[in-house]
Scaffold this active site. Structure first.
Site, PDB file in Angstrom:
ATOM      1  N   LEU A   1       0.842  -1.203   0.000  1.00 29.59           N
ATOM      2  CA  LEU A   1       0.000   0.000   0.000  1.00 29.59           C
ATOM      3  C   LEU A   1       0.875   1.251   0.000  1.00 29.59           C
ATOM      4  CD1 LEU A   1      -2.872  -1.039   2.419  1.00 29.59           C
ATOM      5  CD2 LEU A   1      -2.487  -1.606   0.014  1.00 29.59           C
TER       6      LEU A   1
ATOM      7  N   GLY B   1       1.042  -5.126   1.538  1.00 30.87           N
ATOM      8  CA  GLY B   1       0.113  -5.194   0.414  1.00 30.87           C
ATOM      9  C   GLY B   1       0.682  -5.916  -0.797  1.00 30.87           C
TER      10      GLY B   1
ATOM     11  N   ASN C   1       3.876  -7.640   7.152  1.00 30.70           N
ATOM     12  CA  ASN C   1       4.667  -7.070   8.244  1.00 30.70           C
ATOM     13  C   ASN C   1       4.043  -5.808   8.840  1.00 30.70           C
ATOM     14  OD1 ASN C   1       5.061  -5.706   5.851  1.00 30.70           O
ATOM     15  ND2 ASN C   1       7.087  -4.954   6.464  1.00 30.70           N
ATOM     16  N   GLU C   2       2.709  -5.724   8.750  1.00 27.78           N
ATOM     17  CA  GLU C   2       2.031  -4.507   9.201  1.00 27.78           C
ATOM     18  C   GLU C   2       2.385  -4.106  10.631  1.00 27.78           C
ATOM     19  OE1 GLU C   2       0.822  -6.587   7.103  1.00 27.78           O
ATOM     20  OE2 GLU C   2      -0.236  -5.481   5.549  1.00 27.78           O
TER      21      GLU C   2
END
Lengths: 271, 271, 271
Positions: free
Chosen positions: B77, B122, B146-147
């Site tokens: 993202l 993303g 890996n957010e």
């Protein structure tokens, strides 16, 4: 077209069961519907009657299901029941297939598959309903739900059973590609629990059975239900809709045509 | 910021399809949004239009999605879409991200990821929507959701997709720790299906594609839907709530502050 | 019957947390309820009070749970709480067992099990609520939900926790057979995450803890909730029914008889 029922009694050396009130009886159910153990309506009916008798006979606590047809465990559903018949017949047939799955998947008996031949589609499904699968180590004895290869789609409860056995991702790939796993791959992906030399499949099934019968029976049965009831309930609540789906699908011209073509090809092979 | 669409035609030597009415066309979609293939609103929109065109063009039955940016499949993202904008923009952006997931995850085409670079967050999600993942064997090409490392949380449908791919326990650990798996580990945990030398990734994707296109198309599509629809339905029934959740979360001062700090760090790196 | 709480502070060399506002505190909770760390009502209550205190104390972000009883992590539920008492007592006890599971499974703290002994049944369940499991490599230190061996059935939330950890098929087999896995098998099936020499279990738990604490805390907590809440909610919505089921089951003559016989056997062993 007979199911040979051979009763064996196991010697279980060390049995810490809660009580000794039941005899340790194991039935070996040999499927004999030559040449390929097709799951015809008649054969399914006989299989279900045998299962019911064994479940009602307090002598038995386990079944080993295996084939009497060389090289084939079961070729799966009988395409002649799904081709050129009327909708009522398709509905009756599908109900019997559902019944086979429901009754074997939830059976109170310990059911072990001694897979001594190839087991595509419905043959694979039958083995997936068992508590344990021993496969003969012969590269020809592939196992899998290969419905897509015939242009048809495994119903959701076939899919659920496979997901429960090998997990979502492996099931997604196997079902889309219609994969038939040879023994080594079948073991790696979890389609079977054990691969053994062909002449040790029956004896392995027996010793595995001894281990399962060694468990207090009532607790084991309740645990099996705990694991499997939610999956079975999904079909039970949608059983009629599932039959209607099947009938509608199988009646399509395109499906009838491709099943017919496939059957013709099979006949030519034989001839 | 262009998606290069290169049309290739596969030669499929042995194709037992039900009928020969469709051409065996495969589109190679190369993502080119330098420097890192960020999934900006504009880029997502272009990607979705390309997908829709390919789905409507009966010539095509498969897509190989890959990157035209060296060393990066997609950085995921675009944080600039999530930082310093107004709530309406966040809502529009999030809807596009949802749309990407829904459309790729449920695409009737066979979609194969030829992952020729790093694919965090993303970028990883995009690859997880595919039917098959081939990853180049370069230790720098890590893949994962890996957010948490950025102080944000993968939404439930990212989580569902990961659980469907690698199972519940591995997903639980990977998501909490924000794990980025190098190729060997990615293969072991099931994040990708195959790891190949970098110069063989595209050709491998093509030969895998041939295997998938070898399956009767309608049956394969229905089977894919059978596997994936329940997961997609979860988002479809909560789509607006999910957008509102995202907007509320991303508007928080603490989140804006940490995203801003992270972006500044990235700029300094570049500068 | 005391829970020894030993507070250690980790040195985390490289901590890219979003802010430095929290201290990196880790509590080592050593279970000491000799001889076997039975989860009696009193001990469960103490364990829960300790957990609550640690959760309310902002100094702490992680717990390492381990045993102070040589060779035994925890023998699981205390059969004397389930045998020869009245229904009210059984209900109170079962509520405490539920509470332990709910509170540990959903704890905001990072909880790591340093399993330095055998952990059957409830002892295994406690470890399954943790975020990570390190098991000492001693062939005697088997781990598993072996309820069926005692003629009882693991409740659905034990089952759900196991399925989340090792998958449906492995759980089905393990639960029915009451399997206790020695370290190598426990690792292979996924019951534990790591097997280490006995004298390195605590230090391994500490370095794993450092990795987990390295993650932005709020994002990690929300991700943990995302993964586990649906499973916990199943019990929360059926909590009273589950208590009633348990009481009804445990009050059965046959169950009381077999628990009594089992306890007598244990006493003779000791005597």
């Amino acid at each position: 077209m007979v199911v040979v029922r051979h009763c064996g009694y196991l010697t279980v050396p060390n049995c810490p069961l809660l009580n000794g009130e039941f005899t340790l009886g194991v039935a070996v159910v040999k499927m004999r519907n030559p040449p390929v153990n097709s799951l015809s309506l008649e054969f399914l009916t006989e299989l279900l009657i045998s299962l019911e008798k064994l479940e009602n006979d307090k002598t038995f606590h386990g079944i080993i299901i295996t084939s009497d047809c060389p090289g084939i465990f079961s070729a799966g559903l009988d395409l002649t029941e799904m081709c050129g018949r009327d909708p009522e017949h398709y509905a009756e047939y599908w109900k019997a297939v559902q019944e086979m799955w429901l009754r074997f998947y939830l059976s109170n008996l310990v059911v072990i598959a001694a897979i001594n031949g190839v087991s595509p589609a419905g043959g694979c499904l039958l083995s997936l309903t068992c508590d344990y699968r021993v496969l003969a180590n012969n590269p020809k004895y592939a196992i899998g739900l290969n419905e897509t290869l015939l242009g048809i789609v495994a119903p959701f409860w076939f899919k659920d059973t496979l997901v429960n056995t090998i997990g979502h991702r492996s099931a997604e790939r196997a079902l889309q590609l219609g994969l038939l796993f040879p023994p080594a791959e079948a073991l790696r992906v979890g389609m079977v629990d054990q691969v053994m030399p062909e002449d040790q499949v029956q004896s392995t099934a027996r010793s595995v059975m001894a281990q399962w019968l060694d468990i207090p029976d009532h607790a084991r049965q309740l645990t099996k239900t705990l694991m499997r009831k939610p999956t079975a309930d999904r079909l039970l609540t949608e059983r009629d809709a599932d039959i209607q789906n099947f009938v509608r699908f199988i009646c399509r011209d395109s499906i009838q045509k491709s099943l017919h073509a496939y059957l013709e090809k099979l006949k030519q092979k034989k001839g």
